[in-house]
Design a protein around this motif. Structure first.
Motif, short mmCIF file in Angstrom:
data_model
loop_
_atom_site.label_atom_id
_atom_site.label_comp_id
_atom_site.label_asym_id
_atom_site.label_seq_id
_atom_site.Cartn_x
_atom_site.Cartn_y
_atom_site.Cartn_z
N ALA A 61 -3.98 23.20 -10.52
CA ALA A 61 -3.47 22.86 -9.21
C ALA A 61 -2.41 21.83 -9.03
CB ALA A 61 -4.62 22.28 -8.46
N PHE A 62 -2.40 21.15 -9.91
CA PHE A 62 -1.25 19.83 -9.65
C PHE A 62 -0.46 19.69 -10.99
CE2 PHE A 62 -4.22 18.97 -6.52
CZ PHE A 62 -3.37 18.89 -5.33
N GLY A 63 -0.95 20.33 -12.36
CA GLY A 63 -0.01 20.38 -13.53
C GLY A 63 -0.69 19.50 -14.44
N ASN A 64 0.06 19.38 -15.66
CA ASN A 64 -0.86 18.72 -16.72
C ASN A 64 -0.33 17.03 -16.86
OD1 ASN A 64 -2.35 18.16 -19.02
ND2 ASN A 64 -1.27 19.50 -20.30
N SER A 65 -0.75 16.32 -15.63
CA SER A 65 -0.53 15.14 -15.81
C SER A 65 -1.67 14.19 -14.77
CB SER A 65 0.98 14.67 -15.13
OG SER A 65 1.41 13.70 -14.75
N PHE A 66 -2.12 13.18 -15.45
CA PHE A 66 -3.35 12.69 -14.87
C PHE A 66 -3.08 11.33 -14.65
CE2 PHE A 66 -4.60 16.62 -16.61
CZ PHE A 66 -5.51 17.24 -15.49
N THR A 67 -3.74 10.46 -13.92
CA THR A 67 -3.55 8.87 -13.71
C THR A 67 -5.16 8.59 -13.94
OG1 THR A 67 -1.88 8.92 -12.01
CG2 THR A 67 -3.43 7.16 -12.18
N TYR A 68 -5.11 7.46 -14.81
CA TYR A 68 -6.42 7.12 -15.07
C TYR A 68 -6.29 5.36 -14.66
CZ TYR A 68 -10.18 4.94 -17.58
OH TYR A 68 -11.66 4.20 -17.91
N THR A 69 -7.39 5.08 -13.81
CA THR A 69 -7.64 3.69 -13.25
C THR A 69 -8.82 2.97 -13.73
OG1 THR A 69 -6.50 4.62 -11.19
CG2 THR A 69 -7.61 2.24 -11.06
N LEU A 70 -8.52 1.82 -14.34
CA LEU A 70 -9.62 0.96 -14.90
C LEU A 70 -9.85 -0.18 -13.85
CD1 LEU A 70 -11.98 0.81 -16.88
CD2 LEU A 70 -10.01 -0.52 -18.48
N LEU A 71 -11.20 -0.17 -13.47
CA LEU A 71 -11.43 -1.29 -12.68
C LEU A 71 -12.72 -2.05 -13.25
CD1 LEU A 71 -11.82 0.48 -9.10
CD2 LEU A 71 -9.86 -0.37 -10.06
N LEU A 72 -13.15 -3.32 -12.81
CA LEU A 72 -14.03 -3.97 -13.32
C LEU A 72 -15.17 -4.16 -12.39
CD1 LEU A 72 -11.86 -7.19 -14.75
CD2 LEU A 72 -12.58 -5.30 -15.85
N GLU A 73 -16.34 -4.22 -12.87
CA GLU A 73 -17.56 -4.47 -12.00
C GLU A 73 -17.59 -5.41 -11.10
OE1 GLU A 73 -22.48 -4.52 -12.57
OE2 GLU A 73 -21.27 -4.97 -14.34
N ASN A 74 -16.89 -6.52 -11.30
CA ASN A 74 -16.88 -7.73 -10.59
C ASN A 74 -16.01 -7.27 -9.46
OD1 ASN A 74 -14.77 -8.15 -11.63
ND2 ASN A 74 -15.21 -10.01 -12.95
N TYR A 75 -15.12 -6.51 -9.09
CA TYR A 75 -14.43 -6.31 -8.01
C TYR A 75 -15.29 -5.67 -6.86
CZ TYR A 75 -10.35 -5.91 -11.18
OH TYR A 75 -9.40 -6.07 -11.93
N PHE A 76 -16.42 -5.34 -7.01
CA PHE A 76 -17.35 -4.66 -6.11
C PHE A 76 -18.34 -5.54 -5.57
CE2 PHE A 76 -15.58 -1.13 -8.79
CZ PHE A 76 -15.26 -0.21 -7.68
#
Length: 204
Positions: free
Chosen positions: A189-204
């Motif tokens: 659908a959008f091409g072979n490019s992906f973003t990964y986001t890493l969050l921490l549990e204590n953000y929630f």
């Protein structure tokens, strides 16, 4: 770890200034979000990978158990002279593509590989087997911090000793296979490019 709702994740990402991919009229614009547990246990798959995207206009969300931490073996035996990589929390836009992951006991296989952009890592160099987050050790570059498969039924196996040298690793290879189907749909659908986001549990 409690599973945060999509709304909670989007709220945190907006607060952090991270991009949320939201195209209600087009399916499969994937948001791939890791959440690192506050426990930092290198022998457990106790982190989360959350994949959410629009499907027929509504949010579709899936949660997978993973580890975002390097395994004890690699903390004791770094493959990099400067220390074992620990991916730093943040958003890595368009840094990933579907490619072949070649390292590790799981053998060569299709995975989401860090080929297109830089990531930032902490380096743990004291070889004591425990995870040390040292802000003085930060490096940015292409280090092969991939998102790849792990063992069969690893969520029930407490011995996560040799699966990650810094990569993000699935607890169960059946979950990973499902994840890769989503990535293939996203690629179409959008091409072979992906973003990964890493969050921490204590953000929630």
């Amino acid at each position: 770890m409690e599973k945060p709702t999509v709304e909670n994740i989007v709220s945190v990402m907006n607060f952090k200034g991270y991009r949320v991919y939201d195209t209600p009229s087009i399916d499969w614009n994937l948001n791939i979000v890791g959440i690192r547990s506050k426990n930092l246990d290198t022998k457990k798959f106790d982190d989360l990978l959350v994949v959410f995207h629009r499907f027929m206009g509504n949010w579709d969300v899936t949660y997978y158990p993973i580890t975002t931490d390097p395994s004890t073996h690699y903390l004791k035996h770094p493959i990099n002279s400067k220390g074992t990589a620990i991916l730093m929390e943040g958003q890595y836009k368009s840094a990933y593509k579907i490619d072949i992951h070649k390292r590790g006991r799981q053998g060569a296989h299709k995975a989401l590989c860090q080929r297109l952009g830089n990531v930032t890592v902490y380096r743990d160099s004291d070889r004591d087997g425990s995870l040390d987050i040292d802000k003085n050790s930060i490096q940015t570059g292409k280090f092969g911090i991939n998102i790849h498969r792990g063992p069969r039924n690893g969520a029930a196996n407490p011995d996560n000793d040799i699966f990650s040298a810094g990569c993000q690793v699935f607890a169960d290879d059946r979950h990973f296979a499902e994840f890769m189907l989503k990535c293939e749909a996203g690629k179409e659908a959008f091409g072979n490019s992906f973003t990964y986001t890493l969050l921490l549990e204590n953000y929630f």
